[in-house]
Design a protein around this motif. Structure first.
Motif, PDB file in Angstrom:
ATOM      1  N   ILE A  43      10.208  -4.754  10.336  1.00  7.11           N
ATOM      2  CA  ILE A  43       9.125  -3.848  10.709  1.00  7.11           C
ATOM      3  C   ILE A  43       9.657  -2.509  11.196  1.00  7.11           C
ATOM      4  O   ILE A  43       8.991  -1.477  11.089  1.00  7.11           O
TER       5      ILE A  43
ATOM      6  N   ASN B 178       0.847  -1.190   0.000  1.00 11.83           N
ATOM      7  CA  ASN B 178       0.000   0.000   0.000  1.00 11.83           C
ATOM      8  C   ASN B 178       0.881   1.238   0.000  1.00 11.83           C
ATOM      9  O   ASN B 178       1.293   1.725   1.035  1.00 11.83           O
ATOM     10  N   THR B 179       1.198   1.722  -1.175  1.00 11.94           N
ATOM     11  CA  THR B 179       2.096   2.867  -1.275  1.00 11.94           C
ATOM     12  C   THR B 179       1.451   3.976  -2.090  1.00 11.94           C
ATOM     13  O   THR B 179       2.006   4.479  -3.048  1.00 11.94           O
TER      14      THR B 179
ATOM     15  N   ILE C 209       9.992   0.097   8.243  1.00  6.50           N
ATOM     16  CA  ILE C 209       8.820   0.487   7.460  1.00  6.50           C
ATOM     17  C   ILE C 209       8.377   1.877   7.887  1.00  6.50           C
ATOM     18  O   ILE C 209       8.164   2.138   9.074  1.00  6.50           O
ATOM     19  N   GLU C 210       8.254   2.778   6.899  1.00  5.38           N
ATOM     20  CA  GLU C 210       7.806   4.133   7.191  1.00  5.38           C
ATOM     21  C   GLU C 210       6.278   4.173   7.200  1.00  5.38           C
ATOM     22  O   GLU C 210       5.616   3.649   6.311  1.00  5.38           O
ATOM     23  N   THR C 211       5.741   4.783   8.229  1.00  7.84           N
ATOM     24  CA  THR C 211       4.298   4.913   8.352  1.00  7.84           C
ATOM     25  C   THR C 211       3.916   6.367   8.154  1.00  7.84           C
ATOM     26  O   THR C 211       4.531   7.271   8.701  1.00  7.84           O
ATOM     27  N   VAL C 212       2.890   6.563   7.348  1.00  3.05           N
ATOM     28  CA  VAL C 212       2.366   7.905   7.082  1.00  3.05           C
ATOM     29  C   VAL C 212       0.956   7.964   7.650  1.00  3.05           C
ATOM     30  O   VAL C 212       0.081   7.197   7.231  1.00  3.05           O
ATOM     31  N   SER C 213       0.751   8.825   8.616  1.00  3.38           N
ATOM     32  CA  SER C 213      -0.556   8.937   9.260  1.00  3.38           C
ATOM     33  C   SER C 213      -1.451   9.852   8.427  1.00  3.38           C
ATOM     34  O   SER C 213      -1.398  11.077   8.545  1.00  3.38           O
ATOM     35  N   GLU C 214      -2.228   9.231   7.539  1.00  5.25           N
ATOM     36  CA  GLU C 214      -3.144  10.009   6.721  1.00  5.25           C
ATOM     37  C   GLU C 214      -4.432  10.260   7.495  1.00  5.25           C
ATOM     38  O   GLU C 214      -4.963   9.365   8.152  1.00  5.25           O
TER      39      GLU C 214
END
Length: 459
Positions: free
Chosen positions: A63, A50-51, A66-71
């Protein structure tokens, strides 16, 4: 030419067998095995990451890297729907909405499409049951008009995939999944194979391109979503749209939600111009309550994060059969039997020769322990033919020894009861300390069912 291989698949649970069987070993249903041709190759695509709008082959990654983007979630104008979804629509999520025919699923999603389109989001509404002209007629009745809302009538999944690829919308509505077919799957639309493959393809599209997809699912006569249970496991959120077709109120309930609570409930009212949310459902459930009638009590129940006041009604009458009847609507039948046994053993009420009928007014289903005391008082009130006070609200869990146990979120329950004008709250004794009650409300702590009956019924 090679002979085509066939298999028999259960249309309820998806169980596969090389030969026909009258009874499915998986779910126990009769006459559900249908012959289908085995696919020569898999129609599934590879793994996805999911990019956003870029498709990238997924690989095993630590883990911690992995970069997480808080949309932020995308909110609709219906606060009830936002609450049930856990705060709004999550991009790239797959939401399944099920309900009886004519309950308002298509109306709800068309209204939501319009609300999202008004906020400059591109929405693609795909109808497999109506033509584009028929969809436009319903949209005109609901006042839905926007240049960002696109309508497409198609049932071929390949054509749908190409349309999504070319238009690249932010949201997609599929109405309904049982009408969509995959051309490489030989079985009929709505079968287990078709529903599974179509949902898997839609899930791949949604996850790889970051598109939130709403899927409408038909329900069986038992009330569950038609097709295999695998469908509910594949999607991120499962919502059930409940209510009687001949009544105006609808209840939207989450039974699965990877991004929020599964105990939330939204109340809507069906009007000529579409669905309108009900801001205060407690008033709706109590507006037709009879004054001075025995067997009626009010309980403050928690539906997710919201306290809701509902009326519990009980009717106890002598039985004319050898075995007394026990019927319950909106309450677990086993819970009613347990509470009646407690009343007979710990309080001394002779209920073994009495028929018992219990109902939660308004069509709400209650399954939390805090309703136990209100159910017990309703049963005793009807048995003794003594009404409770109209200004009483009863809260508490009942144990097998007749004790009343503490419940959670008592402060929110009491505040909701006080807001609707209840003057006396009967609650567990252990819930009295540690918080400040609202003004004008009398709190009475009880430690046992006998004590609660003395307070509410005078003995």
């Amino acid at each position: 030419m090679a002979k085509r291989k066939t298999k028999f698949m259960c249309q309820e649970c998806g169980y596969e067998s090389p030969k026909w069987m009258g009874k499915c070993p998986g779910c126990g249903q009769w006459n559900k095995m249908v012959e289908e041709v085995e696919s020569t190759g898999s129609t599934r695509k590879g793994a996805f990451a999911n990019t956003g709008n870029t498709t990238v082959a997924a690989k095993a990654t630590p883990i911690t890297t992995i970069e997480t983007v808080s949309e932020p979630r995308v909110k609709t104008d219906l606060n009830e729907l936002n609450r049930v979804l856990g705060g709004g629509v999550v991009r790239g999520s797959l939401v399944l909405i099920g309900g009886d025919p004519g309950i308002g699923k298509s109306t709800l999603l068309l209204q939501v499409s319009y609300q999202l389109a008004k906020k400059a989001h591109s929405v693609l509404y795909i109808s497999g049951e109506e033509s584009m002209r028929q969809t436009k007629l319903r949209a005109d009745r609901l006042g839905v008009t926007s240049d960002n809302l696109f309508v497409y009538s198609e049932t071929n999944l390949h054509e749908i995939s190409l349309t999504i690829e070319n238009s690249n919308p932010d949201f997609v509505i599929i109405d309904s999944i049982q009408t969509i077919f995959h051309p490489e799957v030989t079985s009929a639309p709505g079968s287990v194979s078709q529903v599974r493959e179509c949902t898997a393809e839609l899930m791949r599209i949604g996850k790889t391109k970051g598109i939130a997809i709403f899927i409408v699912g038909h329900v069986t006569k038992e009330g569950s979503i038609a097709g295999p249970r695998l469908l509910e496991h594949m999607v991120d959120t499962v919502l059930y749209f409940e209510g009687e077709r001949h009544h105006t109120y609808r209840i939207l309930r989450a039974v699965k939600n990877r991004f929020g609570s599964t105990n939330e409930m939204g109340i809507f009212e069906m009007k000529e111009a579409g669905l309108e949310e009900v801001a205060n459902p407690s008033e709706i459930f109590l507006e037709e309550r009879s004054q001075g009638a025995s067997g009626s009590t009010v309980v403050a129940s928690m539906e997710g994060t919201r306290p809701v006041l509902v009326e519990i009604q009980a009717l106890i009458s002598p039985t004319s059969f050898g075995n007394p009847r026990r019927m319950a609507t909106g309450i677990d039948h086993n819970r009613v039997s347990l509470l009646m046994a407690v009343l007979e053993k710990r309080v001394g009420l002779l209920l073994a020769n009495q028929d018992a009928y219990l109902k939660v007014a308004g069509g709400v289903k209650l399954d939390e322990p805090a309703i136990d005391l209100a159910v017990a008082v309703s049963i005793a009130s009807s048995f003794r033919d003594k009404p409770t006070r109209a200004s009483d609200c009863i809260i508490g869990e009942v144990g097998l020894t007749g004790e009343v146990r503490r419940v959670s979120r008592i402060e929110q329950r009491v505040q909701e009861a006080a807001k609707l004008g209840f003057e006396r709250i009967i609650l567990p004794e252990n819930n009295l300390g540690g918080w400040t009650p609202p003004r004008g409300v009398e709190l009475i702590g009880v430690s046992s069912v006998s004590h609660a009956l003395k307070v509410t019924l005078g003995g």
